[in-house]
Scaffold this active site. Structure first.
Site, PDB file in Angstrom:
ATOM      1  CD  GLU A 197      -2.433   1.172   2.799  1.00  0.00           C
ATOM      2  OE1 GLU A 197      -3.415   1.928   2.956  1.00  0.00           O
ATOM      3  OE2 GLU A 197      -2.029   0.400   3.696  1.00  0.00           O
ATOM      4  CE  LYS A 230      -8.529   0.816   2.973  1.00  0.00           C
ATOM      5  NZ  LYS A 230      -7.571   1.262   4.004  1.00  0.00           N
ATOM      6  CB  CYS A 257      -4.618  -1.412   4.739  1.00  0.00           C
ATOM      7  SG  CYS A 257      -4.006  -1.257   6.452  1.00  0.00           S
TER       8      CYS A 257
END
Length: 508
Positions: free
Chosen positions: A264, A328, A383
């Site tokens: 990330e 995301k 994440c």
């Protein structure tokens, strides 16, 4: 000493014992057999909660709240590191933030324990307690965008109920964990019924382990997972950003693996402003080598309604294909978006925080091309997203392409040398169990690892080292019952049991 003082002293001991037991319950989750050890600890907690059956609802709720507070203060203390050590927030305010978040999480534990008072006169209280716990855990993962971190389910990746996850998910593991711990407590009081329940659950778990719903596809794929180990403070300085970009660019450019993954925000800068030729050079590399790249970057994703221009993006490059973009979807409150009314809290930081646009819920899988073999497809999470098993199952279920592997890109440098990385690893293991798919975890500081389709860690890198994990992983095909049905079966069962319990309660 008068009766009131005696009662006050007993109550203080009661609350202190529950706080300590909650803290121990959180601590043993970090142990290799923590999922097993939690069963007798939960039995002890239920004893302390239920030792006076005539306790008021108010007292029982307070007891569950105190137990939950001990559990979450220990389990989530690493948030202090991100707020104080990295973010520069005042120590007192950082402690208060951790305490308030833990107290909010503990509210759900307090509510989940109420069946011990409402239904204590029935022998079915174990079913009602487990059902209440499932419903509260589901709500904890949904309300205010959800924060289901440190659920009981992830401890079961090293516990007896892991085999249930492919069928009914982590919440079903939670149901059995709570139910069995209650039945153990009742062995002396109702030996026959409790023993029968234990035997039935043991038989259920043994039978569940006999079936597999996914199978290998093609040859193993050669992968390289790059762990840069850059301190979070570096990305707040131009020279630190440039150093990080140069490292990951060089590592990806020289790799010969079929699939190369960087974590990330490996490039912690908007992709349109990266050093000239960066993405073009990487694309030429994959065209020449025939490999596939996936790495984190700041993407351009304009959201006119919210006024947000950028996104937390995974960018994929493969031969002769347009770039793959995954933005995301499930953002972290305060870390990636600022909830309305909390700008004052963010202003207490001495570092800039992002206010990202949210990616869509229906984003496609990443196509991984392989010479002379059929391609494989990867479901991407960034994440925090692998905390939400139901959302991942829904994406796989509704995808227009098959899903053969899970890939998570993570940066936990915010949380220093804490148990945050091992906690998220267990969450990734639970996702592999639920989906029956192997997983690749590429992280900045750890734990970079490869998981098999049963959630077992095949290999990993030491934390806080700059290295690459070069290995092979076998892709799988197929869908587990949990992918097909999600949380609906266990939630339906839990709600039906609670409704039945309330009907009995009103009748008697």
């Amino acid at each position: 000493m008068n009766d009131q003082m005696v009662r006050g002293r007993r109550q203080s001991i009661h609350f202190l014992a529950l706080f300590i037991l909650g803290a121990i319950l959180a601590g043993v989750a970090e142990l290799p057999y923590g999922g097993w050890i939690q069963i007798p600890i939960l039995s002890a907690i239920w004893w302390w909660l239920n030792r006076e059956n005539q306790n008021s609802v108010k007292h029982l709720f307070a007891s569950g709240l105190i137990f939950g507070l001990g559990y979450f203060v220990i389990g989530l203390w690493w948030i202090y590191i991100s707020l104080h050590d990295v973010g520069g927030m005042n120590a007192a305010l950082s402690c208060m933030a951790v305490f308030l978040l833990s107290a909010y999480m503990a509210l759900y534990f307090g509510l989940a324990t109420l069946p011990l008072t409402l239904f204590h006169k029935t022998r079915y209280v174990g079913f009602f307690l487990a059902s209440s716990w499932v419903v509260m855990e589901y709500l904890r993962g949904y309300i205010f965008t959800g924060f289901p971190w440190m659920g009981l389910a992830e401890s079961q990746v090293n516990g007896p109920f892991a085999v249930i996850a492919p069928y009914f998910g982590g919440l079903a593991c939670t149901f059995l964990l709570v139910f069995i711990s209650w039945q153990i407590l009742q062995l002396k009081k109702d030996t026959l019924a409790s023993t029968s329940s234990l035997i039935l659950v043991i038989a259920l778990t043994v039978l569940s382990s006999l079936w597999s719903f996914t199978k290998p596809i093609g040859d193993p794929i050669r992968v390289e997972l790059i762990q840069g180990n850059f301190a979070q403070s570096m990305i707040f300085k131009p020279e630190g950003i440039l150093k990080q970009i140069e490292f990951y660019f060089a590592a990806m450019s020289k790799s010969k693996a079929e699939l190369i993954i960087a974590p990330e925000t490996a490039f912690p800068w908007p992709e349109s402003n990266l050093p000239s030729g960066t993405l073009e050079t990487l694309q030429n590399h994959v065209d020449q080598q025939g490999n596939n790249l996936l790495f984190g970057v700041i993407g351009r994703h304009v959201n006119p309604k919210m006024g947000r221009e950028f996104s937390n993006r995974a960018l994929g490059l493969s031969p002769s294909n347009p770039p793959y973009l995954y933005d995301k979807n499930h953002l972290v409150p305060f870390g990636e978006f600022i909830p309305p009314g909390f700008r004052w809290f963010v202003n207490a930081f001495s570092v800039p925080l992002s206010d990202f646009a949210r990616g869509g819920e229906d984003q496609e899988n990443f196509l991984i091309q392989r010479p002379n073999q059929e391609p494989i497809f990867a479901a991407i999470t960034i994440c925090y997203e692998d905390v939400f098993g139901g959302e991942l199952a829904s994406r796989i279920r509704n995808s227009s392409t098959p899903t053969n592997i899970l890939i998570n890109l993570t940066n936990l440098a915010w949380f220093g040398e804490s148990q945050a990385s091992s906690q998220q690893l267990r969450l990734s293991q639970l996702r592999s169990l639920e989906t029956g798919l192997p997983a690749l975890r590429a992280t900045n500081t750890g734990i970079t690892s490869v998981l098999d389709s049963n959630g077992k860690v095949l290999t990993s890198l030491p934390e806080f080292t700059q290295a690459s994990l070069i290995t092979q992983v076998q892709a799988y095909t197929g869908k587990t019952p949990y992918v097909r049905w999600g949380d609906l079966p266990i939630l339906s069962l839990s709600c039906i049991l609670l409704i039945w319990g309330l009907i009995r309660y009103r009748r008697f």
